[in-house]
Design a protein around this motif. Structure first.
Motif, PDB file in Angstrom:
ATOM      1  N   ALA A  50     -35.531 -14.765 -37.704  1.00  0.00           N
ATOM      2  CA  ALA A  50     -36.351 -13.768 -38.387  1.00  0.00           C
ATOM      3  C   ALA A  50     -35.501 -12.624 -38.934  1.00  0.00           C
ATOM      4  O   ALA A  50     -35.640 -12.225 -40.104  1.00  0.00           O
ATOM      5  CB  ALA A  50     -37.411 -13.218 -37.427  1.00  0.00           C
ATOM      6  N   LEU A  51     -34.613 -12.094 -38.112  1.00  0.00           N
ATOM      7  CA  LEU A  51     -33.815 -10.934 -38.513  1.00  0.00           C
ATOM      8  C   LEU A  51     -32.885 -11.264 -39.669  1.00  0.00           C
ATOM      9  O   LEU A  51     -32.796 -10.524 -40.660  1.00  0.00           O
ATOM     10  CB  LEU A  51     -33.015 -10.429 -37.307  1.00  0.00           C
ATOM     11  CG  LEU A  51     -32.255  -9.121 -37.492  1.00  0.00           C
ATOM     12  CD1 LEU A  51     -33.230  -7.969 -37.704  1.00  0.00           C
ATOM     13  CD2 LEU A  51     -31.375  -8.838 -36.273  1.00  0.00           C
ATOM     14  N   VAL A  52     -32.171 -12.378 -39.558  1.00  0.00           N
ATOM     15  CA  VAL A  52     -31.225 -12.755 -40.610  1.00  0.00           C
ATOM     16  C   VAL A  52     -31.966 -13.161 -41.893  1.00  0.00           C
ATOM     17  O   VAL A  52     -31.461 -12.954 -42.995  1.00  0.00           O
ATOM     18  CB  VAL A  52     -30.278 -13.861 -40.115  1.00  0.00           C
ATOM     19  CG1 VAL A  52     -29.349 -14.329 -41.231  1.00  0.00           C
ATOM     20  CG2 VAL A  52     -29.455 -13.361 -38.929  1.00  0.00           C
ATOM     21  N   SER A  53     -33.162 -13.714 -41.765  1.00  0.00           N
ATOM     22  CA  SER A  53     -33.955 -14.043 -42.961  1.00  0.00           C
ATOM     23  C   SER A  53     -34.196 -12.803 -43.811  1.00  0.00           C
ATOM     24  O   SER A  53     -34.041 -12.839 -45.049  1.00  0.00           O
ATOM     25  CB  SER A  53     -35.304 -14.657 -42.563  1.00  0.00           C
ATOM     26  OG  SER A  53     -35.153 -15.965 -42.048  1.00  0.00           O
ATOM     27  N   ILE A  54     -34.579 -11.703 -43.168  1.00  0.00           N
ATOM     28  CA  ILE A  54     -34.824 -10.470 -43.906  1.00  0.00           C
ATOM     29  C   ILE A  54     -33.516  -9.903 -44.462  1.00  0.00           C
ATOM     30  O   ILE A  54     -33.444  -9.481 -45.625  1.00  0.00           O
ATOM     31  CB  ILE A  54     -35.523  -9.432 -43.006  1.00  0.00           C
ATOM     32  CG1 ILE A  54     -36.859  -9.983 -42.481  1.00  0.00           C
ATOM     33  CG2 ILE A  54     -35.738  -8.128 -43.764  1.00  0.00           C
ATOM     34  CD1 ILE A  54     -37.847 -10.364 -43.557  1.00  0.00           C
ATOM     35  N   GLN A  55     -32.479  -9.887 -43.626  1.00  0.00           N
ATOM     36  CA  GLN A  55     -31.183  -9.365 -44.075  1.00  0.00           C
ATOM     37  C   GLN A  55     -30.687 -10.128 -45.288  1.00  0.00           C
ATOM     38  O   GLN A  55     -30.148  -9.540 -46.242  1.00  0.00           O
ATOM     39  CB  GLN A  55     -30.164  -9.453 -42.921  1.00  0.00           C
ATOM     40  CG  GLN A  55     -28.816  -8.808 -43.203  1.00  0.00           C
ATOM     41  CD  GLN A  55     -27.819  -9.754 -43.914  1.00  0.00           C
ATOM     42  OE1 GLN A  55     -28.072 -10.946 -44.064  1.00  0.00           O
ATOM     43  NE2 GLN A  55     -26.698  -9.200 -44.322  1.00  0.00           N
ATOM     44  N   TRP A  56     -30.832 -11.447 -45.267  1.00  0.00           N
ATOM     45  CA  TRP A  56     -30.310 -12.304 -46.346  1.00  0.00           C
ATOM     46  C   TRP A  56     -31.035 -12.034 -47.658  1.00  0.00           C
ATOM     47  O   TRP A  56     -30.404 -11.929 -48.713  1.00  0.00           O
ATOM     48  CB  TRP A  56     -30.467 -13.767 -45.943  1.00  0.00           C
ATOM     49  CG  TRP A  56     -29.728 -14.734 -46.806  1.00  0.00           C
ATOM     50  CD1 TRP A  56     -30.267 -15.588 -47.719  1.00  0.00           C
ATOM     51  CD2 TRP A  56     -28.307 -14.959 -46.846  1.00  0.00           C
ATOM     52  NE1 TRP A  56     -29.283 -16.345 -48.320  1.00  0.00           N
ATOM     53  CE2 TRP A  56     -28.068 -15.980 -47.800  1.00  0.00           C
ATOM     54  CE3 TRP A  56     -27.232 -14.417 -46.157  1.00  0.00           C
ATOM     55  CZ2 TRP A  56     -26.796 -16.448 -48.094  1.00  0.00           C
ATOM     56  CZ3 TRP A  56     -25.969 -14.881 -46.447  1.00  0.00           C
ATOM     57  CH2 TRP A  56     -25.747 -15.881 -47.401  1.00  0.00           C
ATOM     58  N   VAL A  58     -32.685  -9.256 -48.505  1.00  0.00           N
ATOM     59  CA  VAL A  58     -32.476  -7.890 -48.971  1.00  0.00           C
ATOM     60  C   VAL A  58     -31.067  -7.700 -49.530  1.00  0.00           C
ATOM     61  O   VAL A  58     -30.881  -7.202 -50.637  1.00  0.00           O
ATOM     62  CB  VAL A  58     -32.752  -6.874 -47.842  1.00  0.00           C
ATOM     63  CG1 VAL A  58     -32.380  -5.461 -48.278  1.00  0.00           C
ATOM     64  CG2 VAL A  58     -34.219  -6.925 -47.436  1.00  0.00           C
ATOM     65  N   ILE A  59     -30.040  -8.126 -48.759  1.00  0.00           N
ATOM     66  CA  ILE A  59     -28.671  -7.819 -49.188  1.00  0.00           C
ATOM     67  C   ILE A  59     -27.667  -8.944 -48.939  1.00  0.00           C
ATOM     68  O   ILE A  59     -26.682  -9.071 -49.669  1.00  0.00           O
ATOM     69  CB  ILE A  59     -28.170  -6.533 -48.485  1.00  0.00           C
ATOM     70  CG1 ILE A  59     -26.888  -6.021 -49.160  1.00  0.00           C
ATOM     71  CG2 ILE A  59     -27.973  -6.761 -46.979  1.00  0.00           C
ATOM     72  CD1 ILE A  59     -26.439  -4.655 -48.675  1.00  0.00           C
ATOM     73  N   GLY A  60     -27.910  -9.779 -47.938  1.00  0.00           N
ATOM     74  CA  GLY A  60     -26.916 -10.772 -47.540  1.00  0.00           C
ATOM     75  C   GLY A  60     -26.555 -11.758 -48.631  1.00  0.00           C
ATOM     76  O   GLY A  60     -25.372 -12.039 -48.866  1.00  0.00           O
ATOM     77  N   TYR A  61     -27.561 -12.297 -49.310  1.00  0.00           N
ATOM     78  CA  TYR A  61     -27.282 -13.278 -50.358  1.00  0.00           C
ATOM     79  C   TYR A  61     -26.429 -12.675 -51.464  1.00  0.00           C
ATOM     80  O   TYR A  61     -25.515 -13.316 -51.999  1.00  0.00           O
ATOM     81  CB  TYR A  61     -28.592 -13.824 -50.923  1.00  0.00           C
ATOM     82  CG  TYR A  61     -28.395 -14.849 -52.023  1.00  0.00           C
ATOM     83  CD1 TYR A  61     -27.837 -16.091 -51.739  1.00  0.00           C
ATOM     84  CD2 TYR A  61     -28.756 -14.564 -53.344  1.00  0.00           C
ATOM     85  CE1 TYR A  61     -27.646 -17.034 -52.737  1.00  0.00           C
ATOM     86  CE2 TYR A  61     -28.575 -15.507 -54.349  1.00  0.00           C
ATOM     87  CZ  TYR A  61     -28.011 -16.736 -54.037  1.00  0.00           C
ATOM     88  OH  TYR A  61     -27.826 -17.661 -55.034  1.00  0.00           O
ATOM     89  N   LEU A 137     -27.598  -7.812 -36.846  1.00  0.00           N
ATOM     90  CA  LEU A 137     -27.726  -7.302 -38.205  1.00  0.00           C
ATOM     91  C   LEU A 137     -26.360  -6.929 -38.784  1.00  0.00           C
ATOM     92  O   LEU A 137     -26.026  -7.303 -39.917  1.00  0.00           O
ATOM     93  CB  LEU A 137     -28.646  -6.087 -38.206  1.00  0.00           C
ATOM     94  CG  LEU A 137     -28.943  -5.460 -39.574  1.00  0.00           C
ATOM     95  CD1 LEU A 137     -29.629  -6.474 -40.497  1.00  0.00           C
ATOM     96  CD2 LEU A 137     -29.820  -4.226 -39.404  1.00  0.00           C
ATOM     97  N   LEU A 138     -25.550  -6.225 -38.003  1.00  0.00           N
ATOM     98  CA  LEU A 138     -24.238  -5.794 -38.479  1.00  0.00           C
ATOM     99  C   LEU A 138     -23.280  -6.973 -38.620  1.00  0.00           C
ATOM    100  O   LEU A 138     -22.519  -7.055 -39.589  1.00  0.00           O
ATOM    101  CB  LEU A 138     -23.654  -4.744 -37.531  1.00  0.00           C
ATOM    102  CG  LEU A 138     -24.387  -3.404 -37.500  1.00  0.00           C
ATOM    103  CD1 LEU A 138     -23.778  -2.495 -36.451  1.00  0.00           C
ATOM    104  CD2 LEU A 138     -24.364  -2.737 -38.865  1.00  0.00           C
ATOM    105  N   TRP A 139     -23.308  -7.891 -37.661  1.00  0.00           N
ATOM    106  CA  TRP A 139     -22.375  -9.021 -37.705  1.00  0.00           C
ATOM    107  C   TRP A 139     -22.623  -9.902 -38.926  1.00  0.00           C
ATOM    108  O   TRP A 139     -21.679 -10.323 -39.609  1.00  0.00           O
ATOM    109  CB  TRP A 139     -22.489  -9.858 -36.433  1.00  0.00           C
ATOM    110  CG  TRP A 139     -21.436 -10.916 -36.338  1.00  0.00           C
ATOM    111  CD1 TRP A 139     -20.190 -10.787 -35.808  1.00  0.00           C
ATOM    112  CD2 TRP A 139     -21.529 -12.276 -36.814  1.00  0.00           C
ATOM    113  NE1 TRP A 139     -19.491 -11.978 -35.921  1.00  0.00           N
ATOM    114  CE2 TRP A 139     -20.289 -12.896 -36.537  1.00  0.00           C
ATOM    115  CE3 TRP A 139     -22.534 -13.013 -37.429  1.00  0.00           C
ATOM    116  CZ2 TRP A 139     -20.037 -14.224 -36.867  1.00  0.00           C
ATOM    117  CZ3 TRP A 139     -22.279 -14.342 -37.769  1.00  0.00           C
ATOM    118  CH2 TRP A 139     -21.041 -14.933 -37.483  1.00  0.00           C
ATOM    119  N   THR A 140     -23.886 -10.173 -39.200  1.00  0.00           N
ATOM    120  CA  THR A 140     -24.200 -11.000 -40.364  1.00  0.00           C
ATOM    121  C   THR A 140     -23.723 -10.335 -41.650  1.00  0.00           C
ATOM    122  O   THR A 140     -23.213 -11.003 -42.563  1.00  0.00           O
ATOM    123  CB  THR A 140     -25.710 -11.258 -40.444  1.00  0.00           C
ATOM    124  OG1 THR A 140     -26.147 -11.894 -39.231  1.00  0.00           O
ATOM    125  CG2 THR A 140     -26.057 -12.159 -41.624  1.00  0.00           C
TER     126      THR A 140
END
Length: 404
Positions: A50-56, A58-61, A137-140
């Motif tokens: 769930a957490l990485v899905s949102i991060q990705w 918003v900004i990760g991708y 969140l920070l590591w990803t």
């Protein structure tokens, strides 16, 4: 160019297959810990999804796949051109003209989620849940995203010629060596080396391994980004490498005891990890050798870890980190032009081996060092580890208020 409906259908299915790998890691790890921490381990994986899905989104991708060759930092990190999925839609994207840009984005999303789930091996049974959320969140953002850009997003490793078909470097080396760094910072579990810490539910671990094997077909064959012969080749190499790794681990461990089911499934995962970077570059016969060596090698690393008294609890470093390193080097050795146009060392291409080795060892250093620093900072500020009393009670009750 029009969207290819067959390729789109296959990548949709592959995305779903890879998605199941994240909770599968939770089941695999959950069966290996003590019963009082089973819910905690499964929860860490689900929360990672769930957490990485949102991060990705918003900004990760964007950090991983934003690509501006004119930028002075493009070799190391992407730009913000896809921030909040800006410029990512239903039309074909820049990384594949056969499928929608949104589909390529979400296919890469599930790779990022399972990577974070694997990292939890190093903090099993002793991590503070709030600290884990901050760390994940920070590591990803500062470890996974740059590594994905190096290899897949047009960064320096891609420019140098490093091959990583489905994530041996990006996913497995990064998560394995991150787990090792975390384990060194957080310290050993209370009683480690003094008391027996047996798995609470081996059938659950076997179920997790079965789902991982199943999902890995989407992981590797899906990375062909098409419903084509290359996907079929990657599907076959994935399966035979897993089988070879499982049998090899079982046989060598039999020398020191009995052929355990846990050893068999650990060997299967080692074979899957080892073939991942080369699944679309090597032949099935080479895949059998890569998987078998991967199983034996990872088993030996695990024994070394035990002899040294290191509590990298669930062996992500031995299996994913070192298995991914072997797989990256093996790709540089066994890649054949007849499969996907890339020749390795056995076909006389020394540069390919050097490029793969450079990319792999750079990832080892970056993932380990940055993770170690990040873990120390979190530990010194909000605290990474639960109290000894909470650890004794178990994280299921202490952190989640639940009991099996």
């Amino acid at each position: 160019m029009a969207i290819d409906s067959g390729a789109t259908a296959w990548i949709l299915a592959s995305t779903a297959l890879v998605m199941i790998m994240t909770p599968a890691v939770g089941f695999f790890y959950g069966g290996l810990v003590r019963r009082k921490n089973l819910i905690s381990m499964i929860t860490l994986s689900f929360v990672a999804f769930a957490l990485v899905s949102i991060q990705w989104v918003v900004i990760g991708y964007s950090l991983a796949f934003g690509n501006d060759p004119a930028s002075p930092v493009n070799a190391f990190i992407g730009n913000l051109q896809y921030l909040g999925l800006n410029n990512v839609g239903m039309d074909p994207g820049p990384y594949s003209t056969a499928i929608p840009g949104l589909l390529y984005m979400v296919f890469q999303l599930v790779f990022a989620t399972v990577t974070m789930a694997i990292v939890t091996s190093g903090i099993a049974e002793r991590v503070k849940f709030s600290a884990y959320l901050v760390f994940a969140l920070l590591w990803t953002t500062i470890v996974y995203d740059p590594l994905a850009h190096w290899v897949w997003g047009g960064g320096w490793a891609a420019q140098f010629g490093a091959l990583d078909f489905a994530g041996g470097t990006v996913v497995h080396i990064s998560s394995g060596f991150a787990a090792l760094a975390l384990a060194l910072v957080i310290g050993k579990r209370v009683g480690f080396g003094k008391y027996v810490m047996e798995p609470n539910n081996i059938p659950l671990t076997i179920l997790g391994a079965a789902l991982l094997w199943f999902g890995w077909f989407g992981f590797n064959a899906g990375s062909a980004i098409g419903a084509n012969g290359l996907a079929a080749s990657a599907f076959v190499t994935t399966n035979v490498a897993a089988a070879a790794g499982a049998l090899a681990w079982m046989l060598v461990s039999w020398i020191n005891g009995k052929p355990s089911s846990l050893g068999f499934v650990s060997g299967a995962v080692a074979g899957l990890v080892a073939i991942t970077p080369g699944a679309g570059y090597v032949t099935p016969m080479a895949a059998i050798l890569i998987g078998a060596i991967g199983g034996i090698f990872c088993y030996g690393v695990m024994l070394w870890r035990i002899r040294k008294g290191m509590d990298e609890s669930l062996d992500a470093w031995a299996i994913h980190g070192m298995g991914g390193l072997w797989g990256a080097l093996a790709t540089g050795i066994f890649a054949v032009a007849a499969v996907n146009g890339a020749s390795g060392l056995l076909e006389g291409n020394v540069h390919q081996f050097i490029a793969n080795a450079a990319g792999a060892f750079a990832a080892v250093i970056y993932a380990f060092v940055v993770t170690y620093i990040l873990a120390v900072v979190i530990d010194k500020t909000i605290g990474l580890r639960v109290s000894e009393e909470e650890e004794y009670v178990g994280l299921d009750i202490a952190q989640h208020g639940e009991r099996c």
